[in-house]
Design a protein around this motif. Structure first.
Motif, PDB file in Angstrom:
ATOM      1  N   CYS A  53       0.825  -1.211   0.000  1.00  0.00           N
ATOM      2  CA  CYS A  53       0.000   0.000   0.000  1.00  0.00           C
ATOM      3  C   CYS A  53       0.859   1.261   0.000  1.00  0.00           C
ATOM      4  O   CYS A  53       0.571   2.216  -0.737  1.00  0.00           O
ATOM      5  CB  CYS A  53      -0.919   0.003   1.222  1.00  0.00           C
ATOM      6  SG  CYS A  53      -2.245  -1.208   1.158  1.00  0.00           S
ATOM      7  N   ILE A  54       1.905   1.277   0.819  1.00  0.00           N
ATOM      8  CA  ILE A  54       2.779   2.457   0.902  1.00  0.00           C
ATOM      9  C   ILE A  54       3.464   2.713  -0.437  1.00  0.00           C
ATOM     10  O   ILE A  54       3.558   3.862  -0.899  1.00  0.00           O
ATOM     11  CB  ILE A  54       3.828   2.284   2.018  1.00  0.00           C
ATOM     12  CG1 ILE A  54       3.148   2.220   3.392  1.00  0.00           C
ATOM     13  CG2 ILE A  54       4.834   3.424   1.991  1.00  0.00           C
ATOM     14  CD1 ILE A  54       2.398   3.467   3.782  1.00  0.00           C
ATOM     15  N   VAL A  55       3.926   1.640  -1.073  1.00  0.00           N
ATOM     16  CA  VAL A  55       4.579   1.788  -2.375  1.00  0.00           C
ATOM     17  C   VAL A  55       3.608   2.365  -3.406  1.00  0.00           C
ATOM     18  O   VAL A  55       3.947   3.299  -4.158  1.00  0.00           O
ATOM     19  CB  VAL A  55       5.135   0.430  -2.864  1.00  0.00           C
ATOM     20  CG1 VAL A  55       5.570   0.515  -4.325  1.00  0.00           C
ATOM     21  CG2 VAL A  55       6.309  -0.005  -1.988  1.00  0.00           C
ATOM     22  N   LEU A  56       2.386   1.847  -3.439  1.00  0.00           N
ATOM     23  CA  LEU A  56       1.402   2.350  -4.390  1.00  0.00           C
ATOM     24  C   LEU A  56       0.994   3.784  -4.077  1.00  0.00           C
ATOM     25  O   LEU A  56       0.832   4.603  -4.983  1.00  0.00           O
ATOM     26  CB  LEU A  56       0.166   1.458  -4.390  1.00  0.00           C
ATOM     27  CG  LEU A  56       0.227   0.191  -5.232  1.00  0.00           C
ATOM     28  CD1 LEU A  56      -1.122  -0.504  -5.244  1.00  0.00           C
ATOM     29  CD2 LEU A  56       0.640   0.487  -6.668  1.00  0.00           C
ATOM     30  N   ALA A  59       3.787   5.902  -5.257  1.00  0.00           N
ATOM     31  CA  ALA A  59       3.863   5.942  -6.718  1.00  0.00           C
ATOM     32  C   ALA A  59       2.776   6.833  -7.315  1.00  0.00           C
ATOM     33  O   ALA A  59       2.980   7.455  -8.358  1.00  0.00           O
ATOM     34  CB  ALA A  59       3.752   4.531  -7.286  1.00  0.00           C
ATOM     35  N   THR A  60       1.626   6.876  -6.660  1.00  0.00           N
ATOM     36  CA  THR A  60       0.510   7.696  -7.156  1.00  0.00           C
ATOM     37  C   THR A  60       0.461   9.063  -6.498  1.00  0.00           C
ATOM     38  O   THR A  60      -0.497   9.813  -6.683  1.00  0.00           O
ATOM     39  CB  THR A  60      -0.830   6.967  -6.923  1.00  0.00           C
ATOM     40  OG1 THR A  60      -0.966   6.665  -5.523  1.00  0.00           O
ATOM     41  CG2 THR A  60      -0.893   5.686  -7.730  1.00  0.00           C
ATOM     42  N   ARG A  61       1.501   9.377  -5.732  1.00  0.00           N
ATOM     43  CA  ARG A  61       1.608  10.665  -5.044  1.00  0.00           C
ATOM     44  C   ARG A  61       0.370  10.978  -4.202  1.00  0.00           C
ATOM     45  O   ARG A  61      -0.150  12.096  -4.189  1.00  0.00           O
ATOM     46  CB  ARG A  61       1.837  11.800  -6.066  1.00  0.00           C
ATOM     47  CG  ARG A  61       3.125  11.642  -6.862  1.00  0.00           C
ATOM     48  CD  ARG A  61       3.344  12.795  -7.812  1.00  0.00           C
ATOM     49  NE  ARG A  61       4.588  12.642  -8.566  1.00  0.00           N
ATOM     50  CZ  ARG A  61       5.026  13.499  -9.481  1.00  0.00           C
ATOM     51  NH1 ARG A  61       4.309  14.585  -9.752  1.00  0.00           N
ATOM     52  NH2 ARG A  61       6.158  13.276 -10.112  1.00  0.00           N
ATOM     53  N   SER A  62      -0.090   9.958  -3.491  1.00  0.00           N
ATOM     54  CA  SER A  62      -1.275  10.142  -2.656  1.00  0.00           C
ATOM     55  C   SER A  62      -1.030   9.705  -1.211  1.00  0.00           C
ATOM     56  O   SER A  62      -1.958   9.320  -0.502  1.00  0.00           O
ATOM     57  CB  SER A  62      -2.461   9.376  -3.243  1.00  0.00           C
ATOM     58  OG  SER A  62      -2.118   8.027  -3.505  1.00  0.00           O
ATOM     59  N   LEU A  63       0.241   9.771  -0.787  1.00  0.00           N
ATOM     60  CA  LEU A  63       0.555   9.447   0.602  1.00  0.00           C
ATOM     61  C   LEU A  63      -0.177  10.377   1.571  1.00  0.00           C
ATOM     62  O   LEU A  63      -0.476   9.991   2.709  1.00  0.00           O
ATOM     63  CB  LEU A  63       2.065   9.545   0.841  1.00  0.00           C
ATOM     64  CG  LEU A  63       2.900   8.285   0.569  1.00  0.00           C
ATOM     65  CD1 LEU A  63       4.379   8.602   0.653  1.00  0.00           C
ATOM     66  CD2 LEU A  63       2.527   7.175   1.547  1.00  0.00           C
ATOM     67  N   PRO A 182      -5.823   3.882   1.020  1.00  0.00           N
ATOM     68  CA  PRO A 182      -5.440   4.422   2.327  1.00  0.00           C
ATOM     69  C   PRO A 182      -6.134   3.714   3.478  1.00  0.00           C
ATOM     70  O   PRO A 182      -5.581   3.595   4.580  1.00  0.00           O
ATOM     71  CB  PRO A 182      -5.835   5.899   2.247  1.00  0.00           C
ATOM     72  CG  PRO A 182      -6.782   6.003   1.123  1.00  0.00           C
ATOM     73  CD  PRO A 182      -6.419   4.936   0.159  1.00  0.00           C
ATOM     74  N   GLY A 183      -7.359   3.217   3.237  1.00  0.00           N
ATOM     75  CA  GLY A 183      -8.064   2.480   4.284  1.00  0.00           C
ATOM     76  C   GLY A 183      -7.354   1.189   4.633  1.00  0.00           C
ATOM     77  O   GLY A 183      -7.146   0.875   5.815  1.00  0.00           O
TER      78      GLY A 183
END
Length: 313
Positions: A53-56, A59-63, A182-183
């Motif tokens: 999840c963190i990697v994705l 990668a999608t700049r949505s941290l 994120p959930g």
């Protein structure tokens, strides 16, 4: 750029089918992780799901969406409860697969829609239509038949259905303000310290398998993150593109595939009493589905009626 409706329809069904196909094929994956036991597998599933999840998210700049969830105490409290429930579900499911109870697991996911309706009555005080009561009655009879004829209460099925039903209820309370990725990241983040502590303890006593069974085994355990996160993302994408009625029909693909695997590939026994229990559950699901489709159609017609009146000259 907004995706045209035609493109949404074209992609929605393949995405949804892929998600439920992966979930349905799970019984083929977990035996590959042996000699790791159910608890070790779940611990790795938690840790590597968070990594995935963190990697994705990065990668999608949505941290920032994940960080935002972490700073919402009420939401995190609900997600912590959801984390407990989904871990109970995961552990029971892996145990079922590794102990040749795939048919019980399939039954649990067939029962799940019926239990969700029951939770609506008990927890949300919803009023049921006659067809829904009939479906619940058939489901209850099925449990009684299975309990008396197959050697006890089908606890694996009931725990799977109960944990996932409650998990869905909690996620509903979280609302749509928290995305699927994120959930899941927040849910696994809550459980990761405990999972890591358990894995370190296994390593300390020489019972862990991650570093003792070769690179291939370690990579398979690490792939738990992808196996967990990928179908969830596919489902989330499909749910935004498909009508709820289609998603509801697709959900039966998962337990149906599990049923076929348990019966045809793993050779689990289906005595007459178990067949009777499954048939009762299937009839209940047909009643529930037909009623849901009728209610959905009636709701659409009622919503369209005022617009029709307004357009008259």
């Amino acid at each position: 750029m907004v995706t045209p409706p035609a493109a949404q329809d074209r992609w929605g069904l393949p995405l949804g089918f892929s998600a439920f196909l992966i979930w349905g094929a799970m019984p083929l994956f977990f035996p590959l992780l042996e000699p790791a036991g159910p608890l070790e597998i779940i611990a790795h599933r938690i840790v590597w799901s968070l990594v995935f999840c963190i990697v994705l998210l990065a990668a999608t700049r949505s941290l920032h969406s994940f960080v935002d969830v972490l700073h919402r105490p009420r939401t995190m409290a609900l997600l912590a409860l959801a984390s407990v429930l989904i871990i109970v579900n995961w552990t029971t499911y892996v145990y079922a697969v590794l102990t040749q109870h795939v048919l019980d697991a399939a039954l649990g996911y067939f029962i799940n829609p019926l239990l969700t309706v029951a939770l609506g009555v008990v927890v949300l005080r919803e009023r049921l239509r006659v067809a829904q009561w009939v479906a619940l009655g058939l489901g209850a009879v099925a449990v009684v038949v299975l309990s008396t004829g197959v050697g006890g209460i089908p606890w694996i099925s009931l725990v799977l259905a109960g944990a996932f039903g409650l998990y869905s209820l909690v996620k509903n309370r979280v609302g749509r303000g928290v995305g699927a990725l994120p959930g899941l990241a927040a849910e696994t983040a809550v459980a990761t310290p405990f999972a890591l502590a358990y894995l370190f303890w296994l390593a300390a006593i020489g019972a862990g398998t991650f570093s003792t069974q070769g690179v291939g085994h370690a990579l398979l355990l690490a792939s738990c993150g992808v196996v967990t996160g990928l179908p969830l993302l596919l489902f989330s994408a499909a749910a935004r593109r498909l009508p709820l009625s289609v998603v509801g029909m697709l959900q039966y693909l998962t337990p149906f595939l599990q049923f076929l695997l348990g019966l045809l590939l793993f050779g689990e026994q289906m005595p007459p009493t178990r067949w009777a229990g499954f048939v009762l559950v299937w009839v209940a699901l047909v009643v529930l589905t037909v009623d849901g489709l009728r209610q959905s159609r009636a709701t659409r017609l009622a919503a369209a009626a005022p617009a029709t009146v307004d357009t008259e000259p």
